[in-house]
Design a protein around this motif. Structure first.
Motif, PDB file in Angstrom:
ATOM      1  N   ALA A  85       0.827  -1.209   0.000  1.00 30.73           N
ATOM      2  CA  ALA A  85       0.000   0.000   0.000  1.00 30.73           C
ATOM      3  C   ALA A  85       0.862   1.261   0.000  1.00 30.73           C
ATOM      4  O   ALA A  85       0.549   2.233  -0.696  1.00 30.73           O
ATOM      5  N   PHE A  86       1.953   1.259   0.755  1.00 33.70           N
ATOM      6  CA  PHE A  86       2.850   2.418   0.737  1.00 33.70           C
ATOM      7  C   PHE A  86       3.501   2.564  -0.632  1.00 33.70           C
ATOM      8  O   PHE A  86       3.639   3.666  -1.150  1.00 33.70           O
ATOM      9  N   SER A  87       3.881   1.453  -1.222  1.00 30.49           N
ATOM     10  CA  SER A  87       4.486   1.488  -2.549  1.00 30.49           C
ATOM     11  C   SER A  87       3.497   2.043  -3.573  1.00 30.49           C
ATOM     12  O   SER A  87       3.841   2.896  -4.400  1.00 30.49           O
ATOM     13  N   GLN A  88       2.261   1.576  -3.512  1.00 29.16           N
ATOM     14  CA  GLN A  88       1.230   2.040  -4.442  1.00 29.16           C
ATOM     15  C   GLN A  88       0.956   3.534  -4.252  1.00 29.16           C
ATOM     16  O   GLN A  88       0.680   4.243  -5.214  1.00 29.16           O
ATOM     17  N   ALA A  89       1.042   4.012  -3.000  1.00 28.09           N
ATOM     18  CA  ALA A  89       0.823   5.431  -2.721  1.00 28.09           C
ATOM     19  C   ALA A  89       2.054   6.281  -3.052  1.00 28.09           C
ATOM     20  O   ALA A  89       2.022   7.501  -2.907  1.00 28.09           O
ATOM     21  N   ARG A  90       3.126   5.618  -3.485  1.00 24.71           N
ATOM     22  CA  ARG A  90       4.385   6.285  -3.833  1.00 24.71           C
ATOM     23  C   ARG A  90       4.988   7.041  -2.649  1.00 24.71           C
ATOM     24  O   ARG A  90       5.481   8.169  -2.769  1.00 24.71           O
ATOM     25  N   ILE A  91       4.917   6.396  -1.476  1.00 27.62           N
ATOM     26  CA  ILE A  91       5.521   6.926  -0.257  1.00 27.62           C
ATOM     27  C   ILE A  91       6.605   5.946   0.157  1.00 27.62           C
ATOM     28  O   ILE A  91       6.334   4.750   0.340  1.00 27.62           O
ATOM     29  N   GLY A  92       7.831   6.425   0.307  1.00 26.04           N
ATOM     30  CA  GLY A  92       8.914   5.564   0.760  1.00 26.04           C
ATOM     31  C   GLY A  92       8.617   5.028   2.154  1.00 26.04           C
ATOM     32  O   GLY A  92       8.051   5.743   2.995  1.00 26.04           O
ATOM     33  N   PHE A  93       8.964   3.777   2.396  1.00 23.98           N
ATOM     34  CA  PHE A  93       8.674   3.141   3.682  1.00 23.98           C
ATOM     35  C   PHE A  93       9.878   2.297   4.068  1.00 23.98           C
ATOM     36  O   PHE A  93      10.121   1.245   3.475  1.00 23.98           O
ATOM     37  N   GLU A  94      10.661   2.787   5.013  1.00 23.26           N
ATOM     38  CA  GLU A  94      11.868   2.096   5.464  1.00 23.26           C
ATOM     39  C   GLU A  94      11.603   1.445   6.809  1.00 23.26           C
ATOM     40  O   GLU A  94      11.130   2.104   7.738  1.00 23.26           O
ATOM     41  N   VAL A  95      11.929   0.177   6.923  1.00 22.41           N
ATOM     42  CA  VAL A  95      11.684  -0.595   8.137  1.00 22.41           C
ATOM     43  C   VAL A  95      13.008  -0.857   8.842  1.00 22.41           C
ATOM     44  O   VAL A  95      13.986  -1.265   8.216  1.00 22.41           O
ATOM     45  N   MET A  96      13.023  -0.632  10.156  1.00 21.63           N
ATOM     46  CA  MET A  96      14.202  -0.918  10.973  1.00 21.63           C
ATOM     47  C   MET A  96      13.774  -1.035  12.429  1.00 21.63           C
ATOM     48  O   MET A  96      12.612  -0.781  12.746  1.00 21.63           O
ATOM     49  N   ASP A  97      14.692  -1.472  13.296  1.00 26.88           N
ATOM     50  CA  ASP A  97      14.329  -1.474  14.713  1.00 26.88           C
ATOM     51  C   ASP A  97      14.196  -0.015  15.163  1.00 26.88           C
ATOM     52  O   ASP A  97      14.643   0.909  14.484  1.00 26.88           O
ATOM     53  N   THR A  98      13.572   0.210  16.300  1.00 25.36           N
ATOM     54  CA  THR A  98      13.263   1.577  16.719  1.00 25.36           C
ATOM     55  C   THR A  98      14.510   2.412  16.981  1.00 25.36           C
ATOM     56  O   THR A  98      14.541   3.600  16.648  1.00 25.36           O
ATOM     57  N   ALA A  99      15.558   1.827  17.537  1.00 21.43           N
ATOM     58  CA  ALA A  99      16.786   2.596  17.773  1.00 21.43           C
ATOM     59  C   ALA A  99      17.346   3.139  16.465  1.00 21.43           C
ATOM     60  O   ALA A  99      17.689   4.329  16.359  1.00 21.43           O
ATOM     61  N   ALA A 100      17.425   2.305  15.451  1.00 19.33           N
ATOM     62  CA  ALA A 100      17.919   2.740  14.137  1.00 19.33           C
ATOM     63  C   ALA A 100      16.958   3.747  13.511  1.00 19.33           C
ATOM     64  O   ALA A 100      17.386   4.717  12.870  1.00 19.33           O
ATOM     65  N   ALA A 101      15.664   3.548  13.687  1.00 18.05           N
ATOM     66  CA  ALA A 101      14.673   4.475  13.134  1.00 18.05           C
ATOM     67  C   ALA A 101      14.808   5.862  13.763  1.00 18.05           C
ATOM     68  O   ALA A 101      14.674   6.874  13.065  1.00 18.05           O
ATOM     69  N   CYS A 102      15.103   5.915  15.056  1.00 15.91           N
ATOM     70  CA  CYS A 102      15.294   7.207  15.727  1.00 15.91           C
ATOM     71  C   CYS A 102      16.477   7.957  15.120  1.00 15.91           C
ATOM     72  O   CYS A 102      16.379   9.146  14.810  1.00 15.91           O
ATOM     73  N   ARG A 103      17.587   7.267  14.950  1.00 18.17           N
ATOM     74  CA  ARG A 103      18.780   7.899  14.365  1.00 18.17           C
ATOM     75  C   ARG A 103      18.517   8.346  12.929  1.00 18.17           C
ATOM     76  O   ARG A 103      18.873   9.469  12.532  1.00 18.17           O
ATOM     77  N   THR A 104      17.866   7.496  12.151  1.00 21.86           N
ATOM     78  CA  THR A 104      17.600   7.808  10.747  1.00 21.86           C
ATOM     79  C   THR A 104      16.655   8.991  10.612  1.00 21.86           C
ATOM     80  O   THR A 104      16.867   9.890   9.798  1.00 21.86           O
ATOM     81  N   TYR A 105      15.601   9.003  11.420  1.00 22.79           N
ATOM     82  CA  TYR A 105      14.662  10.130  11.392  1.00 22.79           C
ATOM     83  C   TYR A 105      15.400  11.441  11.657  1.00 22.79           C
ATOM     84  O   TYR A 105      15.213  12.431  10.943  1.00 22.79           O
ATOM     85  N   ASN A 106      16.246  11.473  12.691  1.00 26.45           N
ATOM     86  CA  ASN A 106      16.954  12.711  13.030  1.00 26.45           C
ATOM     87  C   ASN A 106      17.824  13.202  11.883  1.00 26.45           C
ATOM     88  O   ASN A 106      17.862  14.394  11.591  1.00 26.45           O
ATOM     89  N   VAL A 107      18.535  12.300  11.229  1.00 26.69           N
ATOM     90  CA  VAL A 107      19.387  12.700  10.110  1.00 26.69           C
ATOM     91  C   VAL A 107      18.538  13.279   8.986  1.00 26.69           C
ATOM     92  O   VAL A 107      18.822  14.367   8.468  1.00 26.69           O
ATOM     93  N   LEU A 108      17.485  12.565   8.605  1.00 28.21           N
ATOM     94  CA  LEU A 108      16.640  13.022   7.501  1.00 28.21           C
ATOM     95  C   LEU A 108      15.934  14.333   7.833  1.00 28.21           C
ATOM     96  O   LEU A 108      15.842  15.236   6.998  1.00 28.21           O
ATOM     97  N   MET A 109      15.448  14.455   9.056  1.00 26.58           N
ATOM     98  CA  MET A 109      14.778  15.676   9.484  1.00 26.58           C
ATOM     99  C   MET A 109      15.756  16.850   9.463  1.00 26.58           C
ATOM    100  O   MET A 109      15.425  17.935   8.982  1.00 26.58           O
ATOM    101  N   SER A 110      16.990  16.635   9.929  1.00 28.66           N
ATOM    102  CA  SER A 110      17.973  17.724   9.962  1.00 28.66           C
ATOM    103  C   SER A 110      18.390  18.157   8.557  1.00 28.66           C
ATOM    104  O   SER A 110      18.852  19.278   8.363  1.00 28.66           O
TER     105      SER A 110
END
Length: 122
Positions: free
Chosen positions: A86-111
Motif C-alpha cells: 500500500a505504501f508502494s502504491q501510494a508512492r511513499i517511501g517506507f523504510e523498516v528498521m528497529d526503533t533505535a535505528a529508526a530514531c537515528r535515521t529520522y533525526n538525520v533526515l529531518m535535519s
C-alpha cells in the motif's frame, strides 16, 4: 560524503531512546508514536504489531510525508506485506528498521530538511 546540518530548532527531534521509551525534545514518551518535524501524535493508537494494517497509518498519511521511517520495536520485524504494498502504491517511501535505528535515521533526515515522518513502536 559531507553532510550539512540545518537549524532544527522548533522542530521535533528525537533526543533519546531506550527500552520502552523514545524521547522527543527532552520529553519521554512510553507508547507508540508518530513524529514529524512539526507534528507529534502520541499516543499513536496502533494495535499490537501482528494486527497492524495500512488503515492504522491514517494519521501519518494525513501529514503527506515523502518518506516514512518505521521502527518495529526492540527487534527488526517487517510489517505485513499488504502494508508495504500500500505504501508502494501510494508512492511513499517506507523504510523498516528497529526503533533505535529508526530514531537515528529520522533525526538525520529531518535535519537535512527532508519531508519525513517516523512511526515508532517503543
Amino acid at each position: 560524503m559531507k553532510l550539512h546540518l540545518h537549524d532544527v530548532s522548533g522542530q521535533n527531534a528525537i533526543t533519546g531512546h531506550g527500552t520502552g521509551y523514545v524521547q522527543i525534545n527532552g520529553v519521554r514518551v512510553a507508547n507508540p508514536l508518530i513524529v514529524a518535524p512539526d507534528t507529534l501524535i502520541s499516543p499513536w493508537t496502533a494495535p499490537a504489531f501482528e494486527a497492524l494494517s495500512f488503515a492504522d497509518f491514517s494519521q501519518l498519511l494525513a501529514l503527506n510525508p515523502a518518506l516514512v521511517v518505521f521502527g518495529s520495536g526492540a527487534s527488526f520485524r517487517f510489517p505485513a506485506t499488504p502494508i508495504l504494498a500500500a505504501f508502494s502504491q501510494a508512492r511513499i517511501g517506507f523504510e523498516v528498521m528497529d526503533t533505535a535505528a529508526a530514531c537515528r535515521t529520522y533525526n538525520v533526515l529531518m535535519s537535512e530538511g527532508r519531508n519525513v515522518a517516523a512511526a515508532l513502536y517503543v
